[in-house]
Design a protein around this motif. Structure first.
Motif, PDB file in Angstrom:
ATOM      1  N   SER A 126      -7.131  -7.588  -0.581  1.00 55.34           N
ATOM      2  CA  SER A 126      -5.991  -8.499  -0.638  1.00 55.34           C
ATOM      3  C   SER A 126      -6.423  -9.766  -1.365  1.00 55.34           C
ATOM      4  O   SER A 126      -7.566  -9.883  -1.806  1.00 55.34           O
ATOM      5  N   ALA A 127      -5.511 -10.714  -1.459  1.00 58.42           N
ATOM      6  CA  ALA A 127      -5.776 -11.937  -2.212  1.00 58.42           C
ATOM      7  C   ALA A 127      -6.289 -13.038  -1.298  1.00 58.42           C
ATOM      8  O   ALA A 127      -6.195 -12.964  -0.073  1.00 58.42           O
ATOM      9  N   LYS A 128      -6.833 -14.063  -1.916  1.00 59.44           N
ATOM     10  CA  LYS A 128      -7.139 -15.292  -1.207  1.00 59.44           C
ATOM     11  C   LYS A 128      -5.818 -16.009  -0.940  1.00 59.44           C
ATOM     12  O   LYS A 128      -4.937 -16.058  -1.815  1.00 59.44           O
ATOM     13  N   ARG A 129      -5.667 -16.564   0.264  1.00 58.99           N
ATOM     14  CA  ARG A 129      -4.386 -17.176   0.620  1.00 58.99           C
ATOM     15  C   ARG A 129      -4.053 -18.356  -0.289  1.00 58.99           C
ATOM     16  O   ARG A 129      -4.892 -19.212  -0.558  1.00 58.99           O
ATOM     17  N   VAL A 130      -2.799 -18.346  -0.776  1.00 57.19           N
ATOM     18  CA  VAL A 130      -2.259 -19.465  -1.556  1.00 57.19           C
ATOM     19  C   VAL A 130      -1.135 -20.087  -0.730  1.00 57.19           C
ATOM     20  O   VAL A 130      -0.156 -19.411  -0.389  1.00 57.19           O
ATOM     21  N   ARG A 146       4.855 -11.641  -5.130  1.00 59.51           N
ATOM     22  CA  ARG A 146       4.918 -11.127  -3.777  1.00 59.51           C
ATOM     23  C   ARG A 146       5.314  -9.652  -3.835  1.00 59.51           C
ATOM     24  O   ARG A 146       5.416  -9.074  -4.910  1.00 59.51           O
ATOM     25  N   ALA A 147       5.569  -9.050  -2.678  1.00 62.15           N
ATOM     26  CA  ALA A 147       5.923  -7.625  -2.645  1.00 62.15           C
ATOM     27  C   ALA A 147       7.180  -7.355  -3.466  1.00 62.15           C
ATOM     28  O   ALA A 147       7.267  -6.348  -4.174  1.00 62.15           O
ATOM     29  N   ARG A 148       8.163  -8.256  -3.377  1.00 60.80           N
ATOM     30  CA  ARG A 148       9.432  -8.015  -4.085  1.00 60.80           C
ATOM     31  C   ARG A 148       9.239  -7.991  -5.603  1.00 60.80           C
ATOM     32  O   ARG A 148       9.868  -7.197  -6.308  1.00 60.80           O
ATOM     33  N   VAL A 180       4.478  -4.958   2.304  1.00 61.60           N
ATOM     34  CA  VAL A 180       5.376  -5.445   3.360  1.00 61.60           C
ATOM     35  C   VAL A 180       6.815  -5.129   2.973  1.00 61.60           C
ATOM     36  O   VAL A 180       7.209  -5.314   1.818  1.00 61.60           O
ATOM     37  N   GLY A 181       7.600  -4.653   3.934  1.00 59.10           N
ATOM     38  CA  GLY A 181       9.013  -4.349   3.657  1.00 59.10           C
ATOM     39  C   GLY A 181       9.145  -3.005   2.969  1.00 59.10           C
ATOM     40  O   GLY A 181       8.946  -1.952   3.579  1.00 59.10           O
ATOM     41  N   THR A 182       9.485  -3.031   1.686  1.00 54.73           N
ATOM     42  CA  THR A 182       9.525  -1.798   0.894  1.00 54.73           C
ATOM     43  C   THR A 182       8.096  -1.502   0.462  1.00 54.73           C
ATOM     44  O   THR A 182       7.600  -2.050  -0.525  1.00 54.73           O
ATOM     45  N   ILE A 183       7.419  -0.668   1.227  1.00 49.80           N
ATOM     46  CA  ILE A 183       5.995  -0.460   1.003  1.00 49.80           C
ATOM     47  C   ILE A 183       5.733   0.669   0.008  1.00 49.80           C
ATOM     48  O   ILE A 183       6.545   1.569  -0.174  1.00 49.80           O
ATOM     49  N   GLY A 184       4.575   0.576  -0.646  1.00 53.33           N
ATOM     50  CA  GLY A 184       4.135   1.654  -1.518  1.00 53.33           C
ATOM     51  C   GLY A 184       4.643   1.606  -2.937  1.00 53.33           C
ATOM     52  O   GLY A 184       4.348   2.501  -3.735  1.00 53.33           O
ATOM     53  N   LYS A 185       5.405   0.582  -3.309  1.00 56.06           N
ATOM     54  CA  LYS A 185       5.816   0.441  -4.701  1.00 56.06           C
ATOM     55  C   LYS A 185       4.606  -0.029  -5.500  1.00 56.06           C
ATOM     56  O   LYS A 185       3.920  -0.974  -5.101  1.00 56.06           O
ATOM     57  N   ALA A 210      -1.759 -10.236   1.872  1.00 55.01           N
ATOM     58  CA  ALA A 210      -1.083  -9.366   2.848  1.00 55.01           C
ATOM     59  C   ALA A 210       0.209  -8.756   2.318  1.00 55.01           C
ATOM     60  O   ALA A 210       0.543  -7.613   2.623  1.00 55.01           O
ATOM     61  N   SER A 211       0.970  -9.491   1.530  1.00 57.06           N
ATOM     62  CA  SER A 211       2.220  -8.987   0.967  1.00 57.06           C
ATOM     63  C   SER A 211       1.965  -7.928  -0.099  1.00 57.06           C
ATOM     64  O   SER A 211       2.766  -7.016  -0.293  1.00 57.06           O
ATOM     65  N   VAL A 212       0.836  -8.060  -0.792  1.00 56.74           N
ATOM     66  CA  VAL A 212       0.461  -7.135  -1.866  1.00 56.74           C
ATOM     67  C   VAL A 212      -1.010  -6.766  -1.695  1.00 56.74           C
ATOM     68  O   VAL A 212      -1.841  -7.628  -1.385  1.00 56.74           O
TER      69      VAL A 212
END
Length: 241
Positions: free
Chosen positions: A9-13, A27-29, A71-76, A91-93
């Motif tokens: 995952s990424a470092k928190r921003v 983000r995930a979207r 997160v949400g729509t996962i696996g895209k 966490a989102s990606v």
């Protein structure tokens, strides 16, 4: 998956570091939009300085990495291009980096978005308020990995079939449009008496209507009928022959 991919995952921003311009921050979207070949909407950014700091200290997405919505729509899944320069939300990606050279990124994307992997993703998401992929669960997904040449053959065949499917979908839409237009034209012809051969000796409808009106007026004058307040009238449309 942990045997063939480094999943991180990424470092928190912090949200206070989000800007209106600079380096794109996904983000995930946004990853889902990119995965579908769409243009990213509602762009977020971070400063060039912050991006360079993250790149030097923690690393950033590299070409052929797979960015997966977690997160949400996962696996895209989106495959990072040579020209890409962006950072992503922790966490989102998740970032899937290949540990082996003999892996086709397009093959990975197709399988991550397949029912086989998606079923594992959602099975491990049960009990949570929002569907989520974590690094630890993703590492344990079972993943089929054929030889690199076969991976390429599978990708080519799937892409060929997708082209056919898209063509069928397009033809179906064209056919539905043609059917709708045909129905409209048939009704138009029927209304104007052009659907079947016409007898030239037949009395025009306008003449018949005029006779009916005349007879009605005569009966009203003779007291046999009362005039209806809501009398309607039919007029001849002179725009059609």
């Amino acid at each position: 998956m942990k045997e063939i991919l480094d999943i991180s995952s990424a470092k928190r921003v912090l949200q206070e570091d989000w800007k209106d311009s600079g380096i794109p921050f996904y983000r995930a979207r946004e990853i889902a939009q990119l995965s579908n070949g769409e243009i990213v909407k509602d762009d977020l950014f971070i400063t060039n300085e912050l991006y360079e700091s993250l790149k030097e200290n923690y690393g950033v997405p590299k070409p052929e990495d797979l960015m997966v919505s977690a997160v949400g729509t996962i696996g895209k899944t989106y495959i990072v291009k040579e020209t890409d320069c962006f950072y992503y939300k922790d966490a989102s990606v998740l970032r899937f980096a290949k540990r082996l050279h003999d892996i086709n990124s397009s093959f990975l994307k197709l399988w991550i978005e397949s029912d086989f992997i998606q079923a594992q993703m959602y099975a491990h998401s049960n009990g949570t308020t929002v569907d989520t992929i974590t690094i630890s669960t993703a590492q344990e997904y079972y993943f089929p990995l054929p030889p690199i040449n076969e991976q390429a053959l599978i990708v080519n065949e799937i892409e060929r079939l997708f082209v056919l499917i898209n063509r069928i979908e397009s033809d179906k839409i064209d056919l539905q449009t043609a059917i709708k237009q045909a129905k409209s034209k048939i009704l138009d012809l029927a209304i104007h008496g052009k659907l079947v051969p016409q007898d030239s000796s037949d009395e025009p409808a306008s003449v018949l209507l005029e006779k009916i009106r005349a007879e009605k007026e005569a009966k009203i004058k003779a007291g046999e009928l009362k005039r209806d307040k809501n009398d309607s009238y039919i007029y001849k449309n002179t725009t059609h022959n």
